[in-house]
Design a protein around this motif. Structure first.
Motif, PDB file in Angstrom:
ATOM      1  N   GLN A   4       0.815  -1.217   0.000  1.00  9.65           N
ATOM      2  CA  GLN A   4       0.000   0.000   0.000  1.00  9.65           C
ATOM      3  C   GLN A   4       0.847   1.265   0.000  1.00  9.65           C
ATOM      4  O   GLN A   4       0.315   2.375  -0.003  1.00  9.65           O
ATOM      5  CB  GLN A   4      -0.928   0.005   1.217  1.00  9.65           C
ATOM      6  CG  GLN A   4      -1.953  -1.098   1.202  1.00  9.65           C
ATOM      7  CD  GLN A   4      -2.767  -1.171   2.494  1.00  9.65           C
ATOM      8  OE1 GLN A   4      -2.591  -0.379   3.412  1.00  9.65           O
ATOM      9  NE2 GLN A   4      -3.663  -2.136   2.557  1.00  9.65           N
ATOM     10  N   GLY A   5       2.176   1.119   0.055  1.00 10.36           N
ATOM     11  CA  GLY A   5       3.058   2.277   0.086  1.00 10.36           C
ATOM     12  C   GLY A   5       2.965   3.062   1.385  1.00 10.36           C
ATOM     13  O   GLY A   5       3.182   4.269   1.407  1.00 10.36           O
ATOM     14  N   LYS A   6       2.639   2.373   2.482  1.00  5.99           N
ATOM     15  CA  LYS A   6       2.487   3.047   3.771  1.00  5.99           C
ATOM     16  C   LYS A   6       3.751   2.920   4.619  1.00  5.99           C
ATOM     17  O   LYS A   6       4.426   1.897   4.590  1.00  5.99           O
ATOM     18  CB  LYS A   6       1.320   2.450   4.573  1.00  5.99           C
ATOM     19  CG  LYS A   6      -0.034   2.770   4.015  1.00  5.99           C
ATOM     20  CD  LYS A   6      -1.135   2.304   4.945  1.00  5.99           C
ATOM     21  CE  LYS A   6      -2.491   2.762   4.457  1.00  5.99           C
ATOM     22  NZ  LYS A   6      -3.538   2.454   5.434  1.00  5.99           N
ATOM     23  N   ILE A   7       4.035   3.960   5.375  1.00  8.04           N
ATOM     24  CA  ILE A   7       5.097   3.914   6.368  1.00  8.04           C
ATOM     25  C   ILE A   7       4.494   3.349   7.639  1.00  8.04           C
ATOM     26  O   ILE A   7       3.359   3.678   8.008  1.00  8.04           O
ATOM     27  CB  ILE A   7       5.700   5.313   6.592  1.00  8.04           C
ATOM     28  CG1 ILE A   7       6.472   5.727   5.330  1.00  8.04           C
ATOM     29  CG2 ILE A   7       6.596   5.345   7.829  1.00  8.04           C
ATOM     30  CD1 ILE A   7       7.063   7.097   5.360  1.00  8.04           C
ATOM     31  N   VAL A   8       5.241   2.479   8.316  1.00  7.45           N
ATOM     32  CA  VAL A   8       4.776   1.825   9.538  1.00  7.45           C
ATOM     33  C   VAL A   8       5.334   2.556  10.757  1.00  7.45           C
ATOM     34  O   VAL A   8       6.518   2.888  10.806  1.00  7.45           O
ATOM     35  CB  VAL A   8       5.232   0.343   9.575  1.00  7.45           C
ATOM     36  CG1 VAL A   8       4.905  -0.304  10.915  1.00  7.45           C
ATOM     37  CG2 VAL A   8       4.593  -0.434   8.430  1.00  7.45           C
ATOM     38  N   VAL A   9       4.462   2.793  11.728  1.00 12.81           N
ATOM     39  CA  VAL A   9       4.874   3.296  13.037  1.00 12.81           C
ATOM     40  C   VAL A   9       4.631   2.138  13.993  1.00 12.81           C
ATOM     41  O   VAL A   9       3.492   1.722  14.201  1.00 12.81           O
ATOM     42  CB  VAL A   9       4.062   4.537  13.478  1.00 12.81           C
ATOM     43  CG1 VAL A   9       4.589   5.067  14.794  1.00 12.81           C
ATOM     44  CG2 VAL A   9       4.089   5.613  12.400  1.00 12.81           C
TER      45      VAL A   9
END
Length: 140
Positions: A45-50
């Motif tokens: 999804q092209g998301k950055i993970v926190v």
């Protein structure tokens, strides 16, 4: 800023559920397989993970949890995960978590930033910086 260093054994009933760490767009990760699935999903999804490495017995972890949940609602473009260091002890050790809470920021499974401690202003600053830097230049 609060940090927990001890790894005292949690009370039996505290390990069963983690309502203070769930809510909003935060996913509680309780297995390494779930971690791998979420990282693959984020990458696709092209998301950055926190990733918030916390403990149910840690006061600072409990105090920042509602704020973390609030941030997850404000920033749906990011993926917010919480990992209980007592449930995934070996995994937490692999990530060199020495204090809780520890927040890792990951892009494509690679660490791009880190924050140790329950520091709300610094957490907000890092998330804002990541969101701003991840927006394609034509959309700023």
């Amino acid at each position: 800023m609060g940090i927990c260093f001890s790894s005292t054994q949690p009370e039996e009933d505290e390990t069963e559920s983690h309502p203070q760490f769930e809510g909003g767009n935060v996913t509680l990760v309780t297995t390494k397989d779930a971690w791998e699935r979420k990282l693959s999903e984020a990458k696709a999804q092209g998301k950055i993970v926190v990733a918030n490495f916390s403990a149910s017995w840690c006061g600072p972890c409990k105090s920042i949890a509602p704020y973390y949940i609030e941030l997850s609602d404000k920033h749906p473009s990011l993926m917010f995960l919480t990992i209980d260091v007592d449930e995934l002890t070996e995994f937490s050790t692999q990530w060199e978590v020495k204090a809780t809470p520890t927040f890792f920021f990951l892009k494509d499974g690679q660490q791009i930033d880190k924050l140790v401690g329950a520091n709300k202003p610094e957490l907000q600053k890092k998330i804002t910086s990541i969101v701003d830097s991840d927006v394609p230049s034509g959309q700023k």
